[in-house]
Design a protein around this motif. Structure first.
Motif, PDB file in Angstrom:
ATOM      1  N   GLY A 111       0.801  -1.219   0.000  1.00 33.07           N
ATOM      2  CA  GLY A 111       0.000   0.000   0.000  1.00 33.07           C
ATOM      3  C   GLY A 111       0.833   1.269   0.000  1.00 33.07           C
ATOM      4  O   GLY A 111       0.434   2.281   0.573  1.00 33.07           O
ATOM      5  N   VAL A 112       2.009   1.189  -0.646  1.00 31.23           N
ATOM      6  CA  VAL A 112       2.884   2.366  -0.748  1.00 31.23           C
ATOM      7  C   VAL A 112       3.247   2.596  -2.208  1.00 31.23           C
ATOM      8  O   VAL A 112       3.046   1.723  -3.054  1.00 31.23           O
ATOM      9  N   SER A 113       3.806   3.747  -2.492  1.00 27.61           N
ATOM     10  CA  SER A 113       4.239   4.030  -3.858  1.00 27.61           C
ATOM     11  C   SER A 113       5.549   3.303  -4.152  1.00 27.61           C
ATOM     12  O   SER A 113       6.292   2.937  -3.231  1.00 27.61           O
ATOM     13  N   VAL A 114       5.818   3.113  -5.438  1.00 25.77           N
ATOM     14  CA  VAL A 114       7.084   2.502  -5.842  1.00 25.77           C
ATOM     15  C   VAL A 114       8.241   3.362  -5.360  1.00 25.77           C
ATOM     16  O   VAL A 114       9.265   2.846  -4.906  1.00 25.77           O
ATOM     17  N   ARG A 115       8.067   4.673  -5.421  1.00 24.12           N
ATOM     18  CA  ARG A 115       9.121   5.587  -4.973  1.00 24.12           C
ATOM     19  C   ARG A 115       9.434   5.388  -3.490  1.00 24.12           C
ATOM     20  O   ARG A 115      10.602   5.361  -3.088  1.00 24.12           O
ATOM     21  N   THR A 116       8.405   5.214  -2.669  1.00 27.05           N
ATOM     22  CA  THR A 116       8.619   4.967  -1.242  1.00 27.05           C
ATOM     23  C   THR A 116       9.378   3.659  -1.045  1.00 27.05           C
ATOM     24  O   THR A 116      10.323   3.596  -0.254  1.00 27.05           O
TER      25      THR A 116
ATOM     26  N   TRP B 243      13.106   2.960   0.701  1.00 30.15           N
ATOM     27  CA  TRP B 243      13.407   1.951   1.717  1.00 30.15           C
ATOM     28  C   TRP B 243      14.542   1.053   1.254  1.00 30.15           C
ATOM     29  O   TRP B 243      15.458   0.758   2.016  1.00 30.15           O
ATOM     30  N   GLU B 244      14.467   0.606  -0.002  1.00 32.88           N
ATOM     31  CA  GLU B 244      15.478  -0.316  -0.522  1.00 32.88           C
ATOM     32  C   GLU B 244      16.851   0.326  -0.583  1.00 32.88           C
ATOM     33  O   GLU B 244      17.865  -0.345  -0.425  1.00 32.88           O
ATOM     34  N   GLN B 245      16.900   1.631  -0.810  1.00 29.43           N
ATOM     35  CA  GLN B 245      18.178   2.340  -0.908  1.00 29.43           C
ATOM     36  C   GLN B 245      18.654   2.861   0.443  1.00 29.43           C
ATOM     37  O   GLN B 245      19.711   3.479   0.533  1.00 29.43           O
ATOM     38  N   GLY B 246      17.868   2.620   1.495  1.00 30.47           N
ATOM     39  CA  GLY B 246      18.271   3.010   2.837  1.00 30.47           C
ATOM     40  C   GLY B 246      18.091   4.476   3.171  1.00 30.47           C
ATOM     41  O   GLY B 246      18.584   4.946   4.192  1.00 30.47           O
ATOM     42  N   ARG B 247      17.389   5.210   2.331  1.00 28.55           N
ATOM     43  CA  ARG B 247      17.173   6.635   2.610  1.00 28.55           C
ATOM     44  C   ARG B 247      16.044   6.862   3.596  1.00 28.55           C
ATOM     45  O   ARG B 247      15.998   7.887   4.269  1.00 28.55           O
ATOM     46  N   ARG B 248      15.115   5.902   3.660  1.00 30.64           N
ATOM     47  CA  ARG B 248      14.012   5.961   4.618  1.00 30.64           C
ATOM     48  C   ARG B 248      13.795   4.562   5.165  1.00 30.64           C
ATOM     49  O   ARG B 248      14.221   3.580   4.559  1.00 30.64           O
ATOM     50  N   GLN B 249      13.102   4.497   6.282  1.00 24.64           N
ATOM     51  CA  GLN B 249      12.787   3.210   6.899  1.00 24.64           C
ATOM     52  C   GLN B 249      11.272   3.034   6.968  1.00 24.64           C
ATOM     53  O   GLN B 249      10.560   3.981   7.284  1.00 24.64           O
ATOM     54  N   PRO B 250      10.799   1.820   6.697  1.00 27.57           N
ATOM     55  CA  PRO B 250       9.362   1.582   6.824  1.00 27.57           C
ATOM     56  C   PRO B 250       8.950   1.673   8.293  1.00 27.57           C
ATOM     57  O   PRO B 250       9.743   1.396   9.184  1.00 27.57           O
ATOM     58  N   SER B 251       7.715   2.066   8.515  1.00 21.23           N
ATOM     59  CA  SER B 251       7.224   2.116   9.887  1.00 21.23           C
ATOM     60  C   SER B 251       5.799   1.584   9.918  1.00 21.23           C
ATOM     61  O   SER B 251       5.175   1.356   8.880  1.00 21.23           O
ATOM     62  N   GLY B 252       5.284   1.378  11.115  1.00 22.60           N
ATOM     63  CA  GLY B 252       3.897   0.965  11.289  1.00 22.60           C
ATOM     64  C   GLY B 252       3.567  -0.347  10.617  1.00 22.60           C
ATOM     65  O   GLY B 252       4.315  -1.324  10.705  1.00 22.60           O
ATOM     66  N   ALA B 253       2.431  -0.353   9.936  1.00 25.03           N
ATOM     67  CA  ALA B 253       1.910  -1.573   9.324  1.00 25.03           C
ATOM     68  C   ALA B 253       2.857  -2.117   8.249  1.00 25.03           C
ATOM     69  O   ALA B 253       3.015  -3.333   8.118  1.00 25.03           O
ATOM     70  N   ALA B 254       3.505  -1.231   7.501  1.00 24.34           N
ATOM     71  CA  ALA B 254       4.422  -1.691   6.449  1.00 24.34           C
ATOM     72  C   ALA B 254       5.576  -2.486   7.057  1.00 24.34           C
ATOM     73  O   ALA B 254       5.968  -3.528   6.526  1.00 24.34           O
ATOM     74  N   LYS B 255       6.102  -2.022   8.180  1.00 22.65           N
ATOM     75  CA  LYS B 255       7.204  -2.733   8.847  1.00 22.65           C
ATOM     76  C   LYS B 255       6.743  -4.113   9.301  1.00 22.65           C
ATOM     77  O   LYS B 255       7.454  -5.105   9.143  1.00 22.65           O
ATOM     78  N   THR B 256       5.535  -4.181   9.833  1.00 22.81           N
ATOM     79  CA  THR B 256       4.984  -5.461  10.283  1.00 22.81           C
ATOM     80  C   THR B 256       4.798  -6.414   9.104  1.00 22.81           C
ATOM     81  O   THR B 256       5.157  -7.593   9.192  1.00 22.81           O
ATOM     82  N   LEU B 257       4.255  -5.909   7.981  1.00 23.39           N
ATOM     83  CA  LEU B 257       4.085  -6.753   6.799  1.00 23.39           C
ATOM     84  C   LEU B 257       5.418  -7.246   6.253  1.00 23.39           C
ATOM     85  O   LEU B 257       5.539  -8.392   5.822  1.00 23.39           O
ATOM     86  N   ILE B 258       6.424  -6.387   6.286  1.00 23.13           N
ATOM     87  CA  ILE B 258       7.752  -6.792   5.816  1.00 23.13           C
ATOM     88  C   ILE B 258       8.328  -7.857   6.736  1.00 23.13           C
ATOM     89  O   ILE B 258       8.937  -8.831   6.268  1.00 23.13           O
TER      90      ILE B 258
END
Length: 97
Positions: free
Chosen positions: A58-63, A67-82
């Protein structure tokens, strides 16, 4: 080299394998280790493309790329799904089907 022979040569190449081999050779010479993002590992294990993986989370490809490039970290529900996908990558593949 003629156009036909150039085309034949290009079609016989596996460019992805050539690039991978080149990177391995460069890293072997430098002794550098390449860190792979846990998000990338999870996505690759699930067998999904970036766009498929992003849609399921439920996120954009850019987001996802951030995450994949380490510039941001997933949080909340996305972190749990990962985290779930890391333990059971087949779950996301089932959802994508």
């Amino acid at each position: 080299m003629s156009d036909a022979s150039l085309e034949k040569w290009e079609s016989s190449r596996d460019v992805a394998a050539e690039i991978e081999q080149s990177v391995k050779e460069i890293l072997a010479e430098s002794g550098a280790a390449v860190a792979i993002s846990p998000v990338v590992e999870v996505r690759v294990k699930s067998g999904l493309s970036q766009s498929q993986f992003a849609a399921l989370l439920g996120v954009s490809v850019r987001t996802l790329q951030e995450w994949e490039q380490g510039r941001r970290q997933p949080s909340g529900a996305a972190k749990t799904l990962i985290d779930i996908a890391q333990k059971r990558p087949e779950v996301l593949a089932e959802l994508a089907a």
